[in-house]
Design a protein around this motif. Structure first.
Motif, PDB file in Angstrom:
ATOM      1  N   VAL A   1      12.123  54.257  61.805  1.00  0.00           N
ATOM      2  CA  VAL A   1      12.140  54.170  60.342  1.00  0.00           C
ATOM      3  C   VAL A   1      11.696  52.776  59.902  1.00  0.00           C
ATOM      4  O   VAL A   1      10.893  52.628  58.972  1.00  0.00           O
ATOM      5  CB  VAL A   1      13.541  54.493  59.791  1.00  0.00           C
ATOM      6  CG1 VAL A   1      13.601  54.240  58.285  1.00  0.00           C
ATOM      7  CG2 VAL A   1      13.913  55.936  60.093  1.00  0.00           C
ATOM      8  N   ILE A   2      12.213  51.746  60.571  1.00  0.00           N
ATOM      9  CA  ILE A   2      11.800  50.378  60.242  1.00  0.00           C
ATOM     10  C   ILE A   2      10.296  50.225  60.418  1.00  0.00           C
ATOM     11  O   ILE A   2       9.610  49.635  59.575  1.00  0.00           O
ATOM     12  CB  ILE A   2      12.558  49.359  61.113  1.00  0.00           C
ATOM     13  CG1 ILE A   2      14.057  49.387  60.779  1.00  0.00           C
ATOM     14  CG2 ILE A   2      11.997  47.949  60.914  1.00  0.00           C
ATOM     15  CD1 ILE A   2      14.901  48.481  61.653  1.00  0.00           C
ATOM     16  N   GLU A   3       9.758  50.773  61.499  1.00  0.00           N
ATOM     17  CA  GLU A   3       8.316  50.700  61.731  1.00  0.00           C
ATOM     18  C   GLU A   3       7.544  51.378  60.599  1.00  0.00           C
ATOM     19  O   GLU A   3       6.571  50.818  60.073  1.00  0.00           O
ATOM     20  CB  GLU A   3       7.981  51.353  63.072  1.00  0.00           C
ATOM     21  CG  GLU A   3       6.536  51.772  63.265  1.00  0.00           C
ATOM     22  CD  GLU A   3       5.539  50.637  63.295  1.00  0.00           C
ATOM     23  OE1 GLU A   3       4.328  50.903  63.166  1.00  0.00           O
ATOM     24  OE2 GLU A   3       5.958  49.463  63.438  1.00  0.00           O
ATOM     25  N   ALA A   4       7.972  52.563  60.200  1.00  0.00           N
ATOM     26  CA  ALA A   4       7.249  53.300  59.156  1.00  0.00           C
ATOM     27  C   ALA A   4       7.326  52.594  57.806  1.00  0.00           C
ATOM     28  O   ALA A   4       6.315  52.454  57.103  1.00  0.00           O
ATOM     29  CB  ALA A   4       7.811  54.719  59.044  1.00  0.00           C
ATOM     30  N   GLU A   5       8.518  52.133  57.441  1.00  0.00           N
ATOM     31  CA  GLU A   5       8.685  51.509  56.125  1.00  0.00           C
ATOM     32  C   GLU A   5       8.010  50.143  56.061  1.00  0.00           C
ATOM     33  O   GLU A   5       7.390  49.794  55.047  1.00  0.00           O
ATOM     34  CB  GLU A   5      10.176  51.380  55.790  1.00  0.00           C
ATOM     35  CG  GLU A   5      10.915  52.707  55.678  1.00  0.00           C
ATOM     36  CD  GLU A   5      10.540  53.506  54.440  1.00  0.00           C
ATOM     37  OE1 GLU A   5       9.674  53.060  53.665  1.00  0.00           O
ATOM     38  OE2 GLU A   5      11.116  54.586  54.242  1.00  0.00           O
ATOM     39  N   THR A   6       8.132  49.357  57.118  1.00  0.00           N
ATOM     40  CA  THR A   6       7.479  48.044  57.093  1.00  0.00           C
ATOM     41  C   THR A   6       5.960  48.187  57.129  1.00  0.00           C
ATOM     42  O   THR A   6       5.245  47.365  56.546  1.00  0.00           O
ATOM     43  CB  THR A   6       7.951  47.154  58.260  1.00  0.00           C
ATOM     44  OG1 THR A   6       7.740  47.823  59.510  1.00  0.00           O
ATOM     45  CG2 THR A   6       9.419  46.797  58.120  1.00  0.00           C
ATOM     46  N   GLU A   7       5.456  49.227  57.775  1.00  0.00           N
ATOM     47  CA  GLU A   7       4.013  49.455  57.751  1.00  0.00           C
ATOM     48  C   GLU A   7       3.542  49.782  56.334  1.00  0.00           C
ATOM     49  O   GLU A   7       2.433  49.412  55.944  1.00  0.00           O
ATOM     50  CB  GLU A   7       3.625  50.582  58.708  1.00  0.00           C
ATOM     51  CG  GLU A   7       3.414  50.127  60.144  1.00  0.00           C
ATOM     52  CD  GLU A   7       2.228  49.191  60.300  1.00  0.00           C
ATOM     53  OE1 GLU A   7       1.343  49.177  59.418  1.00  0.00           O
ATOM     54  OE2 GLU A   7       2.181  48.465  61.300  1.00  0.00           O
ATOM     55  N   MET A   8       4.379  50.467  55.565  1.00  0.00           N
ATOM     56  CA  MET A   8       4.032  50.703  54.165  1.00  0.00           C
ATOM     57  C   MET A   8       3.968  49.379  53.411  1.00  0.00           C
ATOM     58  O   MET A   8       3.091  49.174  52.561  1.00  0.00           O
ATOM     59  CB  MET A   8       5.058  51.640  53.523  1.00  0.00           C
ATOM     60  CG  MET A   8       5.002  53.062  54.035  1.00  0.00           C
ATOM     61  SD  MET A   8       6.185  54.151  53.206  1.00  0.00           S
ATOM     62  CE  MET A   8       5.551  54.142  51.534  1.00  0.00           C
ATOM     63  N   GLY A   9       4.891  48.470  53.727  1.00  0.00           N
ATOM     64  CA  GLY A   9       4.845  47.146  53.123  1.00  0.00           C
ATOM     65  C   GLY A   9       3.602  46.378  53.526  1.00  0.00           C
ATOM     66  O   GLY A   9       2.986  45.683  52.707  1.00  0.00           O
TER      67      GLY A   9
ATOM     68  N   ASN B   1      11.921  40.487  61.620  1.00  0.00           N
ATOM     69  CA  ASN B   1      11.780  40.183  63.047  1.00  0.00           C
ATOM     70  C   ASN B   1      11.298  41.403  63.822  1.00  0.00           C
ATOM     71  O   ASN B   1      10.442  41.301  64.712  1.00  0.00           O
ATOM     72  CB  ASN B   1      13.113  39.707  63.621  1.00  0.00           C
ATOM     73  CG  ASN B   1      13.460  38.293  63.199  1.00  0.00           C
ATOM     74  OD1 ASN B   1      12.624  37.568  62.667  1.00  0.00           O
ATOM     75  ND2 ASN B   1      14.697  37.891  63.427  1.00  0.00           N
ATOM     76  N   ARG B   2      11.853  42.560  63.507  1.00  0.00           N
ATOM     77  CA  ARG B   2      11.455  43.770  64.220  1.00  0.00           C
ATOM     78  C   ARG B   2      10.016  44.165  63.893  1.00  0.00           C
ATOM     79  O   ARG B   2       9.255  44.560  64.778  1.00  0.00           O
ATOM     80  CB  ARG B   2      12.418  44.914  63.884  1.00  0.00           C
ATOM     81  CG  ARG B   2      13.739  44.809  64.647  1.00  0.00           C
ATOM     82  CD  ARG B   2      14.824  45.692  64.047  1.00  0.00           C
ATOM     83  NE  ARG B   2      16.026  45.695  64.871  1.00  0.00           N
ATOM     84  CZ  ARG B   2      16.898  44.698  64.934  1.00  0.00           C
ATOM     85  NH1 ARG B   2      16.691  43.601  64.206  1.00  0.00           N
ATOM     86  NH2 ARG B   2      17.964  44.773  65.710  1.00  0.00           N
ATOM     87  N   CYS B   3       9.647  44.049  62.639  1.00  0.00           N
ATOM     88  CA  CYS B   3       8.272  44.361  62.255  1.00  0.00           C
ATOM     89  C   CYS B   3       7.286  43.469  63.003  1.00  0.00           C
ATOM     90  O   CYS B   3       6.287  43.945  63.553  1.00  0.00           O
ATOM     91  CB  CYS B   3       8.115  44.195  60.748  1.00  0.00           C
ATOM     92  SG  CYS B   3       6.448  44.516  60.127  1.00  0.00           S
TER      93      CYS B   3
END
Length: 323
Positions: A86-94, A146-148
């Motif tokens: 989820v973090i990957e998907a949402e931060t990619e939108m950012g 950090n994760r992104c």
């Protein structure tokens, strides 16, 4: 509009774009999604600089000074953050939003970054007004950022490992590279879910779909045609799993060693990083006007490697734990 002339107006524009993407029904805002979008915008901005990791530390220091607060040092609760995919998907939108925002201002990266720090400060203060302490939201922002950044760096480094060690030194084909990275992603996911007691027939399809989505979206972002042919020709669930064990045995030690070096020890984080790398390698193999692999072949190949490895690893672990 010039970022150098109308900084206030441009900051308001950034804020409006973020709020639009994080809005819920009834004029409510999804605070966690907003934080993840901010993290993605921040990472994409820092990637314009030569040393983005150093820029990350400087950004946190600037925010701490602007907020008058350090991030919370309390242990994170088990469900404080969304799952890695989820973090990957949402931060990619950012990150996508950031590319749209500063596409005309690439020569003003420093100014854009300064402006972004102001926007992040304003959002965290806004969330505090809604009852979320700024030290806690600051900590969540740092964790997501950090994760992104880690997923981005890991994906690139894993591709480099495959190109240099496997293609260059061992003679792997691009098809092997796509399958190997996809398979290791599936294996990391299966072992991680099994170790947490989460591997069961009811939930495994959803988690596999989420991680495979990381791979497919990365490939699509890099030019692979979207479509419904990712699962074309995959074996039925009641067929024996047929994972590419030779590729896994060859690649997994290098991947594990790299993850140890960067401190990415969570298996779901590793699965996401490998899936992201697989999507990039897939774009190399099946992209362009004269691809080495046609997309209609490469896409199911990647999906099969991840799915079959996930199934075989999960079945083995389930059998062991139940014996």
């Amino acid at each position: 509009m010039s970022i150098l002339i109308d900084k206030t107006g441009f900051a308001a524009h950034i804020h409006k774009c973020l709020m639009n993407q994080a809005s819920l029904a009834g004029e409510e805002t999804d605070g966690m999604r907003l934080i993840q979008l901010l993290a993605g915008v921040t990472v994409e901005t820092l990637l314009l600089f030569d040393e983005p990791d150093e820029g990350l530390s400087a950004t946190y220091a600037m925010l701490a000074d602007a907020l008058g607060s350090e991030p919370s040092a309390a242990p994170l609760g088990q469900h404080a953050l969304p799952p890695a995919y989820v973090i990957e998907a949402e931060t990619e939108m950012g990150r996508t939003l950031a590319r749209r925002l500063f596409e005309d201002w690439l020569n003003c990266a420093y100014d854009f970054h300064q402006l972004l720090v102001t926007v992040v400060q304003g959002v965290l203060i806004q969330l505090e007004a809604g009852g979320q302490p700024r030290a806690e939201t600051f900590r969540l922002f740092i964790e997501c950022t950090n994760r992104c950044m880690a997923y981005e760096i890991a994906a690139q480094e894993l591709c480099d490992i495959v190109i240099e060690e496997k293609i260059g030194a061992e003679g792997w084909s691009l098809a092997d590279s796509v399958s190997g990275l996809s398979a290791v992603a599936g294996r990391c996911l299966a072992i991680g879910q099994s170790s947490m007691g989460l591997f069961n027939p009811v939930t495994w399809n959803d988690r596999l779909d989420q991680v495979s989505y990381v791979m497919t979206q990365e490939a699509v972002r890099l030019g692979i045609p979207a479509g419904s042919d990712w699962r074309f020709g995959l074996a039925a669930n009641d067929c024996p799993a047929n994972a590419p064990y030779d590729l896994i045995v060859s690649l997994e030690p290098s991947a594990r060693g790299f993850f140890r070096i960067i401190g990415m020890m969570d298996l779901l984080d590793q699965a996401v990083a490998c899936a992201k790398a697989a999507g990039r390698m897939l774009a190399v193999a099946a992209g362009g006007d004269a691809p080495e692999l046609e997309p209609v072949i490469a896409k199911p190949l990647a999906m099969a490697a991840m799915t079959e490895t996930f199934r075989s690893t999960g079945c083995q672990d389930t059998a062991i734990s139940g014996s």
